[in-house]
Write a protein that holds these residues in place. Structure first.
Motif, PDB file in Angstrom:
ATOM      1  N   THR A  54       0.165  13.870 -22.043  1.00 18.78           N
ATOM      2  CA  THR A  54      -0.326  12.781 -21.208  1.00 18.78           C
ATOM      3  C   THR A  54       0.056  11.451 -21.845  1.00 18.78           C
ATOM      4  N   PRO A  55       0.124  10.391 -21.063  1.00 16.33           N
ATOM      5  CA  PRO A  55       0.477   9.079 -21.633  1.00 16.33           C
ATOM      6  C   PRO A  55      -0.513   8.672 -22.727  1.00 16.33           C
ATOM      7  N   GLN A  56       0.037   8.018 -23.771  1.00 13.26           N
ATOM      8  CA  GLN A  56      -0.780   7.580 -24.899  1.00 13.26           C
ATOM      9  C   GLN A  56      -0.411   6.154 -25.258  1.00 13.26           C
ATOM     10  N   THR A  57      -1.335   5.541 -26.002  1.00 18.11           N
ATOM     11  CA  THR A  57      -1.022   4.205 -26.511  1.00 18.11           C
ATOM     12  C   THR A  57      -0.105   4.352 -27.737  1.00 18.11           C
ATOM     13  N   THR A  58       0.492   3.260 -28.149  1.00 18.21           N
ATOM     14  CA  THR A  58       1.370   3.279 -29.319  1.00 18.21           C
ATOM     15  C   THR A  58       0.606   3.720 -30.554  1.00 18.21           C
ATOM     16  N   SER A  59      -0.608   3.250 -30.727  1.00 19.61           N
ATOM     17  CA  SER A  59      -1.381   3.622 -31.918  1.00 19.61           C
ATOM     18  C   SER A  59      -1.727   5.114 -31.898  1.00 19.61           C
ATOM     19  N   GLN A  60      -1.986   5.684 -30.741  1.00 13.43           N
ATOM     20  CA  GLN A  60      -2.263   7.120 -30.663  1.00 13.43           C
ATOM     21  C   GLN A  60      -1.025   7.938 -31.055  1.00 13.43           C
ATOM     22  N   ILE A  61       0.132   7.516 -30.589  1.00  9.91           N
ATOM     23  CA  ILE A  61       1.368   8.225 -30.924  1.00  9.91           C
ATOM     24  C   ILE A  61       1.620   8.120 -32.429  1.00  9.91           C
ATOM     25  N   PHE A  62       1.432   6.923 -32.990  1.00 12.05           N
ATOM     26  CA  PHE A  62       1.659   6.700 -34.408  1.00 12.05           C
ATOM     27  C   PHE A  62       0.705   7.552 -35.251  1.00 12.05           C
ATOM     28  N   GLU A  63      -0.576   7.587 -34.897  1.00 16.26           N
ATOM     29  CA  GLU A  63      -1.561   8.370 -35.646  1.00 16.26           C
ATOM     30  C   GLU A  63      -1.241   9.859 -35.579  1.00 16.26           C
ATOM     31  N   GLN A  64      -0.838  10.337 -34.414  1.00 14.04           N
ATOM     32  CA  GLN A  64      -0.491  11.745 -34.260  1.00 14.04           C
ATOM     33  C   GLN A  64       0.733  12.094 -35.117  1.00 14.04           C
ATOM     34  N   SER A  65       1.686  11.194 -35.137  1.00 15.89           N
ATOM     35  CA  SER A  65       2.895  11.416 -35.931  1.00 15.89           C
ATOM     36  C   SER A  65       2.558  11.500 -37.416  1.00 15.89           C
ATOM     37  N   LEU A  66       1.678  10.630 -37.897  1.00 16.39           N
ATOM     38  CA  LEU A  66       1.298  10.657 -39.306  1.00 16.39           C
ATOM     39  C   LEU A  66       0.549  11.929 -39.663  1.00 16.39           C
ATOM     40  N   ARG A  67      -0.302  12.405 -38.774  1.00 16.85           N
ATOM     41  CA  ARG A  67      -1.069  13.625 -39.034  1.00 16.85           C
ATOM     42  C   ARG A  67      -0.168  14.860 -39.074  1.00 16.85           C
ATOM     43  N   SER A  68       0.911  14.868 -38.319  1.00 15.04           N
ATOM     44  CA  SER A  68       1.758  16.055 -38.244  1.00 15.04           C
ATOM     45  C   SER A  68       2.837  16.072 -39.324  1.00 15.04           C
ATOM     46  N   GLN A  69       2.998  14.974 -40.080  1.00 21.54           N
ATOM     47  CA  GLN A  69       4.006  14.923 -41.136  1.00 21.54           C
ATOM     48  C   GLN A  69       3.347  15.225 -42.479  1.00 21.54           C
ATOM     49  N   PRO A  70       4.101  15.825 -43.407  1.00 22.37           N
ATOM     50  CA  PRO A  70       3.551  16.002 -44.754  1.00 22.37           C
ATOM     51  C   PRO A  70       3.280  14.638 -45.392  1.00 22.37           C
ATOM     52  N   THR A  71       2.205  14.558 -46.165  1.00 18.98           N
ATOM     53  CA  THR A  71       1.850  13.269 -46.750  1.00 18.98           C
ATOM     54  C   THR A  71       2.629  12.974 -48.019  1.00 18.98           C
ATOM     55  N   GLY A  72       3.038  13.978 -48.785  1.00 20.02           N
ATOM     56  CA  GLY A  72       3.753  13.736 -50.032  1.00 20.02           C
ATOM     57  C   GLY A  72       5.249  13.898 -49.863  1.00 20.02           C
ATOM     58  N   ASN A  73       5.983  13.355 -50.814  1.00 19.21           N
ATOM     59  CA  ASN A  73       7.427  13.534 -50.807  1.00 19.21           C
ATOM     60  C   ASN A  73       7.772  14.926 -51.305  1.00 19.21           C
ATOM     61  N   VAL A  74       8.862  15.462 -50.830  1.00 18.00           N
ATOM     62  CA  VAL A  74       9.312  16.772 -51.265  1.00 18.00           C
ATOM     63  C   VAL A  74      10.480  16.558 -52.227  1.00 18.00           C
ATOM     64  N   PHE A  75      10.305  16.971 -53.462  1.00 15.54           N
ATOM     65  CA  PHE A  75      11.353  16.840 -54.465  1.00 15.54           C
ATOM     66  C   PHE A  75      11.825  18.228 -54.875  1.00 15.54           C
ATOM     67  N   ARG A  76      13.099  18.358 -55.091  1.00 12.78           N
ATOM     68  CA  ARG A  76      13.689  19.603 -55.562  1.00 12.78           C
ATOM     69  C   ARG A  76      14.375  19.305 -56.894  1.00 12.78           C
ATOM     70  N   THR A  77      14.392  20.287 -57.782  1.00 13.09           N
ATOM     71  CA  THR A  77      15.066  20.123 -59.052  1.00 13.09           C
ATOM     72  C   THR A  77      15.926  21.345 -59.337  1.00 13.09           C
ATOM     73  N   SER A  78      16.956  21.137 -60.093  1.00 17.44           N
ATOM     74  CA  SER A  78      17.756  22.243 -60.602  1.00 17.44           C
ATOM     75  C   SER A  78      18.301  21.828 -61.953  1.00 17.44           C
ATOM     76  N   ASP A  79      18.452  22.798 -62.832  1.00 15.80           N
ATOM     77  CA  ASP A  79      18.989  22.548 -64.161  1.00 15.80           C
ATOM     78  C   ASP A  79      20.426  23.038 -64.226  1.00 15.80           C
ATOM     79  N   TYR A  80      21.269  22.263 -64.877  1.00 11.82           N
ATOM     80  CA  TYR A  80      22.655  22.635 -65.097  1.00 11.82           C
ATOM     81  C   TYR A  80      22.869  22.721 -66.603  1.00 11.82           C
TER      82      TYR A  80
END
Length: 142
Positions: A54-80
Motif C-alpha cells: 500500500t502507499p506509504q510516506t517517505t519516512s515509513q519507507i525509510f524506516e522499513q528499509s533500515l529495519r530490513s538491512q543488517p545493522t553492522g558492516n560485514v567484513f571478510r578476512t583471508s590470510d596469505y
C-alpha cells in the motif's frame, strides 16, 4: 645453503678484507591479512513480504528499509602465507673508494608450502640473476 650455492656457481669466497663485494641475505616467512568490506545486500521492497504494497510516506519507507538491512558492516578476512629470499650485494668499503654502495638486490617469493628442496631451487633461480639488471616476474621451475 647460500655459501654452498655461491661456491657451486663459481664465486670465490674470501675473507671480508679481500672481498670486492659483500652479500647479505634474508630468508623470511610472511603472513599478510587481507580484509575487505562486503556490500550489504540490496533489499527488494517488491518481494519482501513484510513490506505492505500500500502507499506509504517517505519516512515509513525509510524506516522499513533500515529495519530490513543488517545493522553492522560485514567484513571478510583471508590470510596469505608466503616465503621469500632476498639477496643484497654491496661494494666492500675496505676496497672501494666510494665506500659501501648497494650494487644489486634480488627477491624471489613463493607460497608457504615450500619444501627445503623448493627453497634451494628458489635460491638457484635468484642467483642466476645475480648482477643482472632485471625487474619482473620469474617463474621458478620444479
Amino acid at each position: 645453503m647460500v655459501l654452498a650455492e655461491l661456491q657451486q656457481s663459481g664465486f670465490a669466497l674470501v675473507p671480508d678484507a679481500e672481498a670486492d663485494y659483500l652479500m647479505t641475505y634474508v630468508f623470511s616467512e610472511n603472513t599478510e591479512e587481507h580484509v575487505w568490506k562486503e556490500p550489504r545486500p540490496a533489499v527488494d521492497l517488491m518481494k519482501t513480504p513484510s513490506v505492505p504494497l500500500t502507499p506509504q510516506t517517505t519516512s515509513q519507507i525509510f524506516e522499513q528499509s533500515l529495519r530490513s538491512q543488517p545493522t553492522g558492516n560485514v567484513f571478510r578476512t583471508s590470510d596469505y602465507h608466503y616465503k621469500d629470499i632476498r639477496l643484497f650485494l654491496y661494494t666492500n668499503p675496505k676496497r672501494s673508494a666510494d665506500g659501501m654502495q648497494l650494487v644489486w638486490q634480488g627477491t624471489i617469493t613463493v607460497g608457504n608450502s615450500t619444501s627445503p628442496e623448493r627453497e634451494l631451487t628458489m635460491l638457484k633461480t635468484l642467483l642466476n640473476y645475480l648482477g643482472k639488471d632485471y625487474n619482473g616476474r620469474v617463474e621458478v621451475t620444479r
